[in-house]
Design a protein around this motif. Structure first.
Motif, PDB file in Angstrom:
ATOM      1  N   ARG A   1      42.595 -26.872  72.879  1.00 39.72           N
ATOM      2  CA  ARG A   1      43.389 -27.833  73.685  1.00 39.72           C
ATOM      3  C   ARG A   1      43.179 -29.841  73.196  1.00 39.72           C
ATOM      4  N   GLN A   2      42.209 -29.598  72.888  1.00 43.53           N
ATOM      5  CA  GLN A   2      41.214 -31.439  73.190  1.00 43.53           C
ATOM      6  C   GLN A   2      42.097 -31.815  71.504  1.00 43.53           C
ATOM      7  N   PHE A   3      41.950 -30.948  70.938  1.00 42.71           N
ATOM      8  CA  PHE A   3      42.187 -31.020  69.715  1.00 42.71           C
ATOM      9  C   PHE A   3      43.223 -31.182  69.420  1.00 42.71           C
ATOM     10  N   LEU A   4      44.150 -30.947  70.086  1.00 46.42           N
ATOM     11  CA  LEU A   4      46.005 -30.567  69.552  1.00 46.42           C
ATOM     12  C   LEU A   4      46.329 -32.136  70.506  1.00 46.42           C
ATOM     13  N   LYS A   5      45.357 -31.985  71.803  1.00 45.19           N
ATOM     14  CA  LYS A   5      45.959 -33.481  72.591  1.00 45.19           C
ATOM     15  C   LYS A   5      45.633 -34.666  71.347  1.00 45.19           C
ATOM     16  N   ASN A   6      44.620 -34.571  71.144  1.00 43.53           N
ATOM     17  CA  ASN A   6      44.010 -36.086  70.307  1.00 43.53           C
ATOM     18  C   ASN A   6      45.010 -36.322  69.138  1.00 43.53           C
ATOM     19  N   ARG A   7      45.114 -34.694  68.762  1.00 41.36           N
ATOM     20  CA  ARG A   7      46.687 -35.133  67.111  1.00 41.36           C
ATOM     21  C   ARG A   7      47.816 -35.753  67.685  1.00 41.36           C
ATOM     22  N   VAL A   8      48.342 -35.115  69.037  1.00 43.87           N
ATOM     23  CA  VAL A   8      49.209 -36.292  69.479  1.00 43.87           C
ATOM     24  C   VAL A   8      49.200 -36.877  69.886  1.00 43.87           C
ATOM     25  N   GLU A   9      47.954 -37.671  70.456  1.00 44.81           N
ATOM     26  CA  GLU A   9      47.621 -39.075  70.881  1.00 44.81           C
ATOM     27  C   GLU A   9      47.489 -40.270  69.253  1.00 44.81           C
ATOM     28  N   ASP A  10      47.075 -39.673  68.406  1.00 46.56           N
ATOM     29  CA  ASP A  10      46.897 -40.141  67.519  1.00 46.56           C
ATOM     30  C   ASP A  10      48.847 -40.193  66.773  1.00 46.56           C
ATOM     31  N   TYR A  11      49.392 -39.346  67.115  1.00 43.43           N
ATOM     32  CA  TYR A  11      50.449 -39.246  66.072  1.00 43.43           C
ATOM     33  C   TYR A  11      51.614 -40.674  67.032  1.00 43.43           C
ATOM     34  N   ILE A  12      51.657 -40.269  67.923  1.00 45.48           N
ATOM     35  CA  ILE A  12      52.050 -41.361  69.391  1.00 45.48           C
ATOM     36  C   ILE A  12      51.241 -42.514  69.542  1.00 45.48           C
ATOM     37  N   PHE A  13      50.605 -43.598  68.731  1.00 48.35           N
ATOM     38  CA  PHE A  13      49.332 -44.475  69.001  1.00 48.35           C
ATOM     39  C   PHE A  13      49.727 -45.314  67.935  1.00 48.35           C
ATOM     40  N   GLY A  14      50.790 -44.334  66.529  1.00 50.32           N
ATOM     41  CA  GLY A  14      50.549 -44.329  65.137  1.00 50.32           C
ATOM     42  C   GLY A  14      48.787 -44.622  64.213  1.00 50.32           C
ATOM     43  N   LYS A  15      48.520 -43.780  64.621  1.00 48.60           N
ATOM     44  CA  LYS A  15      47.165 -43.378  63.706  1.00 48.60           C
ATOM     45  C   LYS A  15      47.605 -43.042  62.403  1.00 48.60           C
ATOM     46  N   ASP A  16      46.768 -43.665  61.209  1.00 49.50           N
ATOM     47  CA  ASP A  16      47.189 -42.944  60.188  1.00 49.50           C
ATOM     48  C   ASP A  16      46.547 -41.689  59.944  1.00 49.50           C
ATOM     49  N   MET A  17      47.612 -40.989  59.341  1.00 47.72           N
ATOM     50  CA  MET A  17      47.530 -39.899  58.780  1.00 47.72           C
ATOM     51  C   MET A  17      47.549 -39.380  57.444  1.00 47.72           C
ATOM     52  N   PRO A  18      46.372 -39.790  56.384  1.00 48.55           N
ATOM     53  CA  PRO A  18      45.919 -39.440  55.161  1.00 48.55           C
ATOM     54  C   PRO A  18      47.411 -38.253  54.726  1.00 48.55           C
ATOM     55  N   HIS A  19      46.329 -37.180  55.455  1.00 47.94           N
ATOM     56  CA  HIS A  19      47.419 -36.133  54.697  1.00 47.94           C
ATOM     57  C   HIS A  19      48.281 -35.301  55.537  1.00 47.94           C
ATOM     58  N   ALA A  20      49.648 -35.989  55.616  1.00 44.60           N
ATOM     59  CA  ALA A  20      50.745 -35.674  56.701  1.00 44.60           C
ATOM     60  C   ALA A  20      52.033 -36.797  55.466  1.00 44.60           C
ATOM     61  N   SER A  21      52.836 -35.312  55.775  1.00 48.28           N
ATOM     62  CA  SER A  21      53.858 -36.707  54.588  1.00 48.28           C
ATOM     63  C   SER A  21      55.569 -35.603  55.930  1.00 48.28           C
ATOM     64  N   ILE A  22      56.146 -36.616  56.017  1.00 48.09           N
ATOM     65  CA  ILE A  22      57.144 -36.338  56.781  1.00 48.09           C
ATOM     66  C   ILE A  22      58.096 -35.566  56.166  1.00 48.09           C
ATOM     67  N   LEU A  23      59.574 -34.359  56.335  1.00 49.24           N
ATOM     68  CA  LEU A  23      60.674 -33.388  56.720  1.00 49.24           C
ATOM     69  C   LEU A  23      61.331 -33.749  56.912  1.00 49.24           C
ATOM     70  N   LYS A  24      61.490 -34.468  58.181  1.00 55.19           N
ATOM     71  CA  LYS A  24      62.452 -34.226  58.727  1.00 55.19           C
ATOM     72  C   LYS A  24      62.135 -35.451  59.576  1.00 55.19           C
ATOM     73  N   LYS A  25      62.863 -36.531  60.370  1.00 51.19           N
ATOM     74  CA  LYS A  25      62.758 -36.838  61.239  1.00 51.19           C
ATOM     75  C   LYS A  25      63.994 -37.475  62.108  1.00 51.19           C
ATOM     76  N   TYR A  26      64.104 -37.411  63.062  1.00 52.01           N
ATOM     77  CA  TYR A  26      65.407 -37.024  64.244  1.00 52.01           C
ATOM     78  C   TYR A  26      64.158 -39.313  65.486  1.00 52.01           C
ATOM     79  N   ASP A  27      65.881 -38.696  66.129  1.00 52.77           N
ATOM     80  CA  ASP A  27      65.662 -39.865  67.613  1.00 52.77           C
ATOM     81  C   ASP A  27      64.437 -40.046  67.790  1.00 52.77           C
ATOM     82  N   ASN A  28      64.163 -38.147  68.682  1.00 52.12           N
ATOM     83  CA  ASN A  28      63.013 -38.478  69.352  1.00 52.12           C
ATOM     84  C   ASN A  28      62.691 -37.432  68.762  1.00 52.12           C
ATOM     85  N   TYR A  29      62.090 -36.726  67.772  1.00 55.41           N
ATOM     86  CA  TYR A  29      60.817 -36.171  67.231  1.00 55.41           C
ATOM     87  C   TYR A  29      61.142 -35.793  65.253  1.00 55.41           C
ATOM     88  N   VAL A  30      60.307 -35.773  65.057  1.00 52.82           N
ATOM     89  CA  VAL A  30      59.561 -35.858  63.844  1.00 52.82           C
ATOM     90  C   VAL A  30      59.072 -33.807  63.496  1.00 52.82           C
TER      91      VAL A  30
END
Length: 511
Positions: A116-145
């Protein structure tokens, strides 16, 4: 082998199978990973849509999604609410890990097992724009990616959808673990190679026997056509197929029969033509021989007549006795020519059927006596003994005039060639069906090689002797022609002390 239909069929079949397997291997290697990822993206999109609808319903009821979920939550899953049931089915069916966070209360909802905490921390990292070197965006929408992320902890890849629902306060993260698609492709290709190898082997065996069954009738047709080309029309196609090959085989059988009949007719026509040609050649040779023989036979009397006539004109025979001798020679040679011409005309008429026999019943013994009596003076002059042995009247059915000519020719021939005891014996016998008449004369035997030639026009065994008595070599030819016109036999054979000529006639006794 390279010209064999069976080999070509096998090569084509194996080549097609190999092409299919290689094509499948290439598709697996190049497109399966992309297809797999695309399908997982579609699942994330569908999950977002379904959960967003539930979030909207929860907000309409004045409750957030977390509180709405807790109200219907059942630990034992016996009376689970629709939200709990939806989250459970998504997790079990698609192996989804989801975490929802209410941004106003910072309260989190973990719908599936996980850190739970790992997933919560990952969401927060995404929300606050922390760089994820191993992530590649496939689809991008208004509210989510939707993005592909590598987790170094588990050395695995994940497809993750994160962002806000349409209420703009509920943060979410939905994660799907990606199996090692490359390993799966490699495993699939390895399995395909095994299956393909076995399939190629079995396919090759099957195509061998299949093409053998197809090509065997074709080989039979090839052998049949070769035999037909060698004019062997007894060979037939015996296949039982009802397909195109069977139709072709039956057509070749019919063609073979037609060719056999046609060639047979042509052969018969050719044989008839050959016979006609040979007959014409024979007739032409006979014509040439006839002209040569007639010319030869007429040459001597004409020369004598011309010589003695010129002697008379030049006064070489001044005394009456010499003139009479010259005239006798001329008349004698003219009579010989006249006799020969009449015999030739008679023979030609008989041979060409212009003088057909006039059949009648008569006594042949009486006819023989008459012929002997007519030649009595000549017989006495030559001092020859003529004996006639008969059994009494013998009635036959023939042309009396022509049979008289046969007997006369036989008797004259015997008188001209008699020797030794100078005897002639004539016999007449009747066995009930045929009458046999023979004329025997003493003297030398005829050479065996000349017996069959006696019936040929102008043939003479002893030409010098024949010239002495004025023979033309036509008499026996007339005999043969007369007997052929009566469809009866005649012949000659050497006997002890001389030669015997014979002929037969049909008996005709009174009923």
């Amino acid at each position: 082998m390279k010209h064999s239909i069976k080999a070509r069929y096998a090569i084509i079949f194996v080549g097609l199978m190999a092409f299919v397997f290689i094509s499948t291997w290439c598709v697996n290697s190049w497109f399966l990973e992309r297809f797999y990822t695309s399908d997982k993206v579609r699942i994330l999109q569908s999950a977002y849509t379904e959960i967003d609808q539930v979030v909207a319903q929860a907000n309409e009821s004045g409750k957030g999604i977390i509180e709405y979920y807790k109200e219907s939550y059942d630990v034992d899953f016996k009376n689970e609410g629709p939200v709990q049931r939806m989250f459970r089915i998504m997790g079990e069916k698609y192996n989804l890990m989801m975490v929802l966070i209410d941004s106003t209360t910072d309260e989190a909802l973990m719908s599936t097992n996980g850190d739970r905490q790992f997933l919560k921390n990952r969401v927060e990292d995404y929300i606050f724009g922390k760089d994820m070197p191993h992530a590649s965006i496939l689809k991008k929408y208004d509210n989510y990616v939707i993005q592909k992320t590598y987790d170094s902890r588990s050395d695995s890849y994940y497809l993750e959808s994160w962002g806000y629902f349409s209420d703009n306060k509920t943060i979410f993260l939905i994660s799907i673990p990606l199996a090692s698609i490359r390993e799966s492709v490699s495993l699939s290709n390895r399995f395909l190679a095994y299956v393909g190898g076995v399939a190629l082997l079995l396919g090759s065996i099957i195509i061998f026997f299949t093409t053998k069954r197809v090509t065997s009738p074709i080989l039979s047709l090839s052998v049949l056509s070769e035999k037909m080309s060698n004019l062997d029309f007894d060979a037939k196609y015996t296949g039982k197929e009802e397909d195109e090959i069977g139709i072709l085989g039956n057509s070749m059988n019919k063609l073979s029969d037609r060719l056999r009949d046609t060639i047979g007719e042509l052969r018969e026509a050719n044989e008839e033509l050959q016979k006609d040609i040979e007959e014409k050649v024979k007739i032409d040779d006979m014509r040439k021989d006839f002209i040569a023989n007639v010319s030869h036979e007429l040459k001597t009397p004409i020369a004598l007549i011309q010589g003695y006539a010129e002697g008379l004109m030049e006064g070489m025979a001044e005394d009456p006795e010499s003139r009479d001798y010259y005239c006798e020679v001329i008349v004698d040679e003219a009579n010989k020519m006249n006799k020969m011409v009449r015999q030739l005309l008679n023979l030609t008429a008989i041979e060409f059927g212009n003088d057909t026999p006039q059949l009648d019943r008569f006594d042949v013994t009486e006819l023989i006596r008459g012929v002997i009596s007519s030649a009595g003076i000549l017989i006495q002059h030559k001092d020859i003994s003529v004996k006639f042995e008969d059994q009494g009247p013998i009635y036959v059915y023939a042309d009396e005039f022509k049979i008289e000519e046969v007997i006369t020719n036989y008797l004259n021939n015997a008188l001209n060639h008699v020797g030794g005891d100078r005897k002639i014996v004539i016999t007449a016998e009747d066995n009930g069906e045929e009458a046999l008449i023979t004329v025997f004369n003493t003297g030398q035997n005829i050479p065996e090689e000349d017996l069959s030639k006696l019936w040929t026009k102008f043939f003479k065994v002893d030409k010098a002797h024949t010239r002495e008595y004025g023979g033309s070599g036509i008499g026996l030819s007339i005999v043969k022609a007369i007997m052929d016109s009566h469809k009866k036999s005649c012949g000659v054979h050497n006997v002890a002390g001389g030669v015997e000529f014979w002929f037969t006639l049909n008996s005709h006794r009174e009923s």
